[in-house]
Design an enzyme around this catalytic site. Sequence first.
Site, PDB file in Angstrom:
ATOM      1  N   GLY A 273      28.438  36.990  42.192  1.00 17.16           N
ATOM      2  CA  GLY A 273      27.408  36.757  43.201  1.00 17.16           C
ATOM      3  C   GLY A 273      26.940  38.041  43.857  1.00 17.16           C
ATOM      4  O   GLY A 273      25.735  38.279  44.015  1.00 17.16           O
ATOM      5  N   ASP A 316      41.669  47.165  34.904  1.00 22.72           N
ATOM      6  CA  ASP A 316      42.471  47.036  36.104  1.00 22.72           C
ATOM      7  C   ASP A 316      41.971  48.043  37.139  1.00 22.72           C
ATOM      8  O   ASP A 316      41.979  49.257  36.888  1.00 22.72           O
ATOM      9  CB  ASP A 316      43.942  47.306  35.761  1.00 22.72           C
ATOM     10  CG  ASP A 316      44.892  47.011  36.910  1.00 22.72           C
ATOM     11  OD1 ASP A 316      44.452  46.999  38.082  1.00 22.72           O
ATOM     12  OD2 ASP A 316      46.092  46.791  36.636  1.00 22.72           O
ATOM     13  N   ASP A 334      35.769  44.230  46.575  1.00 19.44           N
ATOM     14  CA  ASP A 334      36.069  42.860  47.025  1.00 19.44           C
ATOM     15  C   ASP A 334      37.479  42.553  46.522  1.00 19.44           C
ATOM     16  O   ASP A 334      37.656  41.935  45.472  1.00 19.44           O
ATOM     17  CB  ASP A 334      35.035  41.901  46.456  1.00 19.44           C
ATOM     18  CG  ASP A 334      35.097  40.526  47.099  1.00 19.44           C
ATOM     19  OD1 ASP A 334      36.067  40.270  47.831  1.00 19.44           O
ATOM     20  OD2 ASP A 334      34.189  39.715  46.867  1.00 19.44           O
ATOM     21  N   CYS A 387      38.079  37.873  51.722  1.00 14.28           N
ATOM     22  CA  CYS A 387      37.766  36.547  52.263  1.00 14.28           C
ATOM     23  C   CYS A 387      39.021  35.977  52.925  1.00 14.28           C
ATOM     24  O   CYS A 387      39.345  34.804  52.799  1.00 14.28           O
ATOM     25  CB  CYS A 387      37.226  35.610  51.190  1.00 14.28           C
ATOM     26  SG  CYS A 387      38.237  35.474  49.710  1.00 14.28           S
TER      27      CYS A 387
END
Length: 439
Positions: A273, A316, A334, A387
Amino acid sequence: MIQISLISPSAKADSLAYQLAYAAQAVAGVRAGSALPQALAQVFSRAGSPPPARGAIQDISYRAMRRLGITDALLALLANKPPQPEALRGLLDCALALLVDEEEAGYDSFTVVDQAVEAAAISPDMSFAKGVVNAILRRFLRERATLMPQAVKTPPGTWNYPTWWIDRLKAAYPEDWQRILHAGNQAPPLTLRVNRRQATVEQYLATLAAAGMPGRQVGPAAVRLDKPAPVQQIPGFAEGMASVQDAAAQLAALLLDVADGMRVLDACAAPGGKTGHLLELADIDLQALDHDARRLARIDENLQRLGLRARLTAGDAREGDWWDGQPFDRILADVPCTASGIVRRHPDIRWLRRKTDTAQLATLSAQILDNLWQMLLPGGKLLLVTCSLWPQESEQQALAFAQRNDAIRLPAPGQLLPTASAETDHDGLFYALFQKTGA
């Protein structure tokens, strides 16, 4: 892989019994350690359920996950011991979740009981327990007024989270913990990101309205539909005019302030996204990295739909064997985390996570950040995104990283707590932006 038992071929896919029987197996899969999306994918693959039935099975399964604390508490009162096999317990979880949320779920209580008994009857591993299902659910209906107050005496029964999760939230957010728990128990909205290469937000809102799908702007490029709908029905979705992305997640690409010609890395990129959003904002040379080559295929599908391109790399993020040695102007990190800020979208997470996961994932993320920092140009920027709601994975991680690497911390939102209201509606994410010293 969980075991999926096929129900009687005479069962109709549009019946609640059919849907309960397969939702029960998905819930049993979560209890066995599978993430709910993977458990549902196995159910759908094995059962060959038509799309409308899949939607109903998914809805029931997700509702059961959001109410697992209260249904567990009720089963402890209604049964002498946890029902076995796990599919039977899953069936009772699903049925009780519908009964607890009777008004919101939209099913008449006696219909739920009747169809739950039928679900047991058509399931080879549960047919012996038709009487048990009937007795437990009918007792709940008779004694609801006394059972519910007893079931909510424990924190999991009240809040539908593990006790350790509730305690950790209280410690981290003493003023907000109840609001956070409540937000995480709500079904999420459908929020879209408008592709600025194809339309403005105003133009896309008009397109939605013309299609009878009104929405409202909730971010610079974010539109929340008044009523969720399958993506196949959303105007312009197949053509790349919009993508599904939470309003808080849409801040990531904006914070990196990419410009044409920049060399950009999106580390831990799947499902893509943020990759797509970065490419919508500028003509950049973007490398999308993920450790799982299979997850890169999903990024590729998203980019093809958007008509955009990136270099997709399996590797990785803690290592450098995938890197060509050319530094990046911008890096989006992220990093892996417990995902505690997105439980309204993934309600199974709260039941799958362990207390020790936070420290382990924070250590992994620190290794990733330190490695990626070596790949950033002097003067370049790295954005840390998680998150998570746990400070060990967010603010504490950011402070320790800046100190280890002598990084300049730039303005960024920090910890965004999840909200679910008419005015603001987004997941719980954390953002920290760093700049590397030097010319």
